[in-house]
Design a protein around this motif. Structure first.
Motif, PDB file in Angstrom:
ATOM      1  N   LEU A  22       0.834  -1.206   0.000  1.00  0.00           N
ATOM      2  CA  LEU A  22       0.000   0.000   0.000  1.00  0.00           C
ATOM      3  C   LEU A  22       0.868   1.256   0.000  1.00  0.00           C
ATOM      4  CD1 LEU A  22      -2.807  -1.036   2.500  1.00  0.00           C
ATOM      5  CD2 LEU A  22      -3.207  -0.097   0.242  1.00  0.00           C
ATOM      6  N   GLN A  23       1.806   1.336  -0.934  1.00  0.00           N
ATOM      7  CA  GLN A  23       2.701   2.485  -0.949  1.00  0.00           C
ATOM      8  C   GLN A  23       1.980   3.762  -1.397  1.00  0.00           C
ATOM      9  OE1 GLN A  23       3.466  -0.457  -2.190  1.00  0.00           O
ATOM     10  NE2 GLN A  23       5.313  -1.092  -1.137  1.00  0.00           N
ATOM     11  N   VAL A  24       2.110   4.800  -0.573  1.00  0.00           N
ATOM     12  CA  VAL A  24       1.611   6.129  -0.939  1.00  0.00           C
ATOM     13  C   VAL A  24       2.567   7.139  -0.307  1.00  0.00           C
ATOM     14  CG1 VAL A  24      -0.354   7.692  -0.930  1.00  0.00           C
ATOM     15  CG2 VAL A  24      -0.753   5.274  -0.657  1.00  0.00           C
ATOM     16  N   ASP A  25       2.845   8.223  -1.016  1.00  0.00           N
ATOM     17  CA  ASP A  25       3.679   9.273  -0.451  1.00  0.00           C
ATOM     18  C   ASP A  25       2.880   9.987   0.638  1.00  0.00           C
ATOM     19  OD1 ASP A  25       5.137  11.457   0.181  1.00  0.00           O
ATOM     20  OD2 ASP A  25       4.963  12.440  -1.777  1.00  0.00           O
ATOM     21  N   PRO A  26       3.354   9.914   1.903  1.00  0.00           N
ATOM     22  CA  PRO A  26       2.545  10.464   3.000  1.00  0.00           C
ATOM     23  C   PRO A  26       2.365  11.978   2.913  1.00  0.00           C
ATOM     24  CG  PRO A  26       4.681   9.696   3.795  1.00  0.00           C
ATOM     25  CD  PRO A  26       4.565   9.241   2.384  1.00  0.00           C
TER      26      PRO A  26
END
Lengths: 527, 321
Positions: free
Chosen positions: A145-149
């Protein structure tokens, strides 16, 4: 849980195995009974599908489970314990997370801010943000679940926005995740990724409820499936022991054709020719970058693509309700005026018809009666003329009654407010109005969005029948299934360009999916 | 222009900007939470009257201030009731509040004091007077710094300083606290707040009440700080100018300060230069006085750059069916 549960066919797994059990849930909105005495057992650690037509009450049921609405009667049991869920906070506390069909995100906020909203640890934000950042890194690794925070959510693609929604639920440590129509806005590849995530979550022991109207997805990922029809629960089945045909029949209550029956197309002369069409919008973004295509008499040209890649703009330019910034369009060799947003009338006079993508905003005036909507756009025609240049109400209503009969619009009352028809019947009103003039070119956008299976079948038949009368049809749809079922030729759009063109019989979903992501497998590189 | 005049002009700008700034920040809290408020004007007016009246009767500016705040908050609650609980139209509610305040202040004022709607002249502790900062006399001797300290930094009443402090406070609350995060979220997408298990209604009421509080201070400042008593219609469109400043500032606290100072400056210029001529042309007094209003129109016509209001602004929150 008592004897009632054990007696139902699916309650045989026993209390402990059930993450959720809904018993006798009923809910009315005014005179409309959205849910009627619904029982739903969901086993822990499974992916449980819920299917049904639009308006079958799926979303209402899940909103009750999530505390968005409260049920009029019935009981909710979480892990065997009767639980009262008066609001979303109670649902979150009970370990339930929900990914809504229309994302519940604050677009100008960062991913981190969205994740902590409502789950902050104290009055000051800083510690919560730091904790969420650590937690997101962990979840990203665990579940793909990679997302740029720090990204602004409004800048993310819908696929990533959906991940943020899932992360929100996981950050709140949910055990039960509800997803409402999660794949409607995704490319096939993104949908596959989502299903991998769901399988990972299941492997971690989480329970997932998947609401969808796509039977293919139900068959692909769910363990069990419940079918709803007109506010009632029809049956709960083990997915491996059923088939799409059986599910469709249970949903509609009768046998339905899942494939559109049509003969080979016999394309004639080119009717409409589009050359180098381009569009730069007010904020300087290029929406269309040199679109060239042509459509022949007697063929359905399908335009596929993930929503937001320029298809809507293309359709609107062709329909004369949006000006283009470059390029030409000709109809039977004669150029069309592309400079104004008020050319729709001219288009109609040159025998083009348009079924807009958003029927509520563009296709119908919702508070008006059916008979009024049945003539809009054509109301200045001689046959509707009354004395002193007024509208001849008798003629219009007569005409409305005829199209109600011909298009099987239900309920058959031309005095009913348009908003009170179901989605499918509203679409039939638009389609009846546009097709009935026998146009040379029909532009049709998302013909079956929000339309139930029974009506889909009918609408598809009407479009094919028009083609068989040797008319040209341009079909824009984000539903790949629909594009494949109806089109004779398919154009895929990506980022304002045509990323590929295929004959319908000579391609498959995988290839189209790649084209939708901007990759042309024939060329082996990004288009 | 010599230094003294410049300093006077700036000091006067600051004093004139104070009510605008307070009202602007009041509007910021409300509109960031999705409640449009064109009733700033009415709340200020009601507060100005109540503060003037109570200060006159009690002889204490502080009691006046509290009464002004209370009056403004009552109207804010009314706006909240109409637009949050009853899901009414926010513009209409705002307009109604403006009319209500305009009529009631005149009516009650006349019945109470019999001075044509004015409140009695305030003096002494009935007003907020300028505060002299320490060492004014000593530092005042230093060239340049002296006059700046004496006339620009020192010497204003306490509400002016309070208004200035409200700017960083607002920024901090909005962007560094849980309350602020939820408040901004509720103005952008109340559905997101609701599904996150937070009450939209409570959050919006809180914002509207803060708006009432700040409008109350702004109104009290008008009648007990800037003037010595209440005069009918004394807000004279300041609530609307504050709204223009809010849009100009794109709903952000620091730009709100600069926008209000700009409006205050124009007003100060209009007051000071009543009778200047360009060449042989005499500039009409009315033109100079109209400057802030002209700028308001220009900004609202969209010349201040594209302003994107909070997305859920103006719409009552109804759970979708």
């Amino acid at each position: 849980m008592g004897a009632t549960g054990a007696d139902t066919a699916t309650g045989r797994h026993g209390d402990a195995a059930l993450a959720i059990e809904l018993v006798g849930i009923s809910k009315s909105f005014g005179p409309v009974q959205a849910n009627r005495d619904i029982d739903l057992p969901v086993r822990r650690g499974t992916i449980h599908g819920i299917v049904g037509e639009n308006g079958a009450g799926k979303s209402t049921l899940m909103s009750i489970l999530y505390g968005f609405y409260t049920a009029d009667s019935g009981e909710i049991r979480i892990n065997g314990k009767v639980t009262d869920i008066p609001d979303s906070l109670a649902a979150i506390r009970a370990g339930i997370g929900m990914v809504h069909q229309h994302f519940m995100l604050v677009e100008p906020f960062t991913v981190l801010e969205n994740v902590i909203l409502g789950a902050e640890d104290g009055a000051l934000l800083r510690p919560s943000l730091a904790k969420a950042r650590r937690e997101l890194t962990r979840l990203a690794e665990e579940y793909e679940l990679q997302v740029d925070p720090d990204a602004i959510v409004g800048d993310l693609s819908v696929g990533f926005q959906q991940r943020v929604e899932i992360l929100k639920a996981l950050y709140r440590e949910c055990d039960i995740l509800i997803l409402d129509e999660p794949t409607g806005v995704l490319t096939p590849a993104e949908a596959d990724h989502l299903f991998r995530i769901l399988e990972n979550l299941r492997a971690e022991g989480k329970t997932i409820i998947l609401i969808t109207h796509k039977l293919r997805e139900i068959m692909a990922v769910t363990d069990e499936v419940s079918v709803m029809r007109r506010g009632q629960m029809v049956r709960t089945l083990v997915t491996a022991e059923t088939s799409p045909a059986e599910l469709a029949e249970l949903m509609v209550g009768r046998r339905v054709l899942l494939r559109v029956e049509k003969t080979e197309a016999k394309p004639g002369d080119v009717v409409m020719d589009v050359r180098d069409l381009s569009l730069t919008d007010a904020s300087g973004v290029e929406r269309l970058r040199g679109i060239s295509l042509s459509v022949r008499a007697g063929e359905i040209l399908g335009i596929a693509g993930v929503a937001g890649n320029g298809q809507s703009e293309l359709l609107e330019i062709l329909a004369g309700i949006r000006p283009a910034t470059g390029g030409t369009v000709s109809l039977h060799g004669a150029p069309l005026d592309l400079s104004s947003i008020t050319n729709a009338d001219e288009r109609r006079q040159s025998r083009m018809a348009h079924v807009p993508e958003d029927r509520h905003r563009r296709g119908l005036v919702m508070p008006f009666a059916e008979w009024e909507n049945s003539c809009f756009g054509y109301h200045r025609e001689d046959r509707f003329d009354g004395p002193f240049d007024t509208l001849n109400r008798v003629a219009v209503r007569q005409h409305a009654r005829e199209s109600i009969e011909k298009f099987d619009i239900r309920p058959p009352s031309c005095d009913l407010k348009t908003a009170n028809f179901s989605g499918g019947n509203q679409q039939k009103i638009v389609l009846a109005r546009e097709i009935e003039r026998d146009p040379e070119v029909l532009l049709v956008g998302q013909p079956t969005r929000g339309v139930d299976i029974g009506a889909i079948e009918f609408i598809h038949q009407q479009i094919v029948a028009l083609r068989d009368r040797n008319k040209a049809i341009i079909l824009v749809s984000v539903e790949l299934d629909e594009i494949q079922a109806l089109s004779d030729r398919i154009i895929v759009m990506f980022d304002g360009r045509i990323s590929g063109e295929r004959m319908a019989g000579k391609t498959d979903e995988r290839e189209l999916g790649l084209l939708m992501a901007g990759i042309d497998p024939a060329k082996g590189q990004a288009a | 222009m010599d230094l003294d005049i410049a300093i006077q002009l700036m000091g006067s700008s600051l004093r004139l900007a104070t009510p605008l700034l307070l009202a602007c920040l009041a509007g910021l809290f409300s509109e960031r939470a999705g409640i449009f408020d064109i009733g700033l004007e009415g709340k200020m007016l009601a507060a100005a009257f109540t503060a003037g009246a109570f200060a006159a009767v009690s002889g204490s500016a502080w009691i006046g201030l509290l009464a002004g705040i209370a009056a403004s908050m009552v109207l804010a609650l009314l706006h909240g009731l109409a637009s949050i609980t009853l899901k009414g139209n926010q513009l209409i509610s705002g307009v109604a509040i403006n009319f209500l305040a305009s009529g009631l202040t005149a009516l009650i004022g006349q019945n109470w004091f019999h001075q044509g709607g004015q409140t009695p002249q305030l003096s002494g502790s009935g007003r907020f007077l300028g505060v002299q900062w320490p060492l004014t006399e000593t530092i005042g001797q230093i060239p340049v710094i002296g006059p700046v300290y004496q006339n620009l930094i020192s010497g204003h009443n306490i509400l002016v300083y309070l208004a200035l402090l409200t700017v960083p406070a607002t920024w901090w609350v909005l962007f560094r606290t849980r309350f602020g995060l939820r408040l901004r979220a509720v103005g952008e997408n109340p559905g997101a707040v609701d599904t996150a298990g937070v009450s939209v209604v409570r959050q919006r009421y809180a914002a509207v009440l803060i708006c009432g509080l700040l409008c109350g201070v702004a109104g009290a400042y008008l009648s007990t700080g800037m003037s010595a008593g209440f005069v009918r219609e004394m807000t004279a469109g300041k609530g609307f100018i504050a709204l223009a400043a809010l849009i100009f500032a794109k709903w952000r606290p620091w730009p709100a300060l600069w926008a209000c100072l700009l409006f205050g400056f124009l007003e100060a210029v209009g007051i000071r230069y009543q009778g200047i001529s360009i060449g042989s042309l005499q500039v009409p007094v009315q033109f100079m006085q109209a400057l802030p209003y002209i700028l308001t129109v220009v900004i609202l016509a969209g010349f201040g750059g594209k302003a994107i209001p909070p997305r859920a602004g103006g719409r009552p929150y109804v759970k979708e069916r």
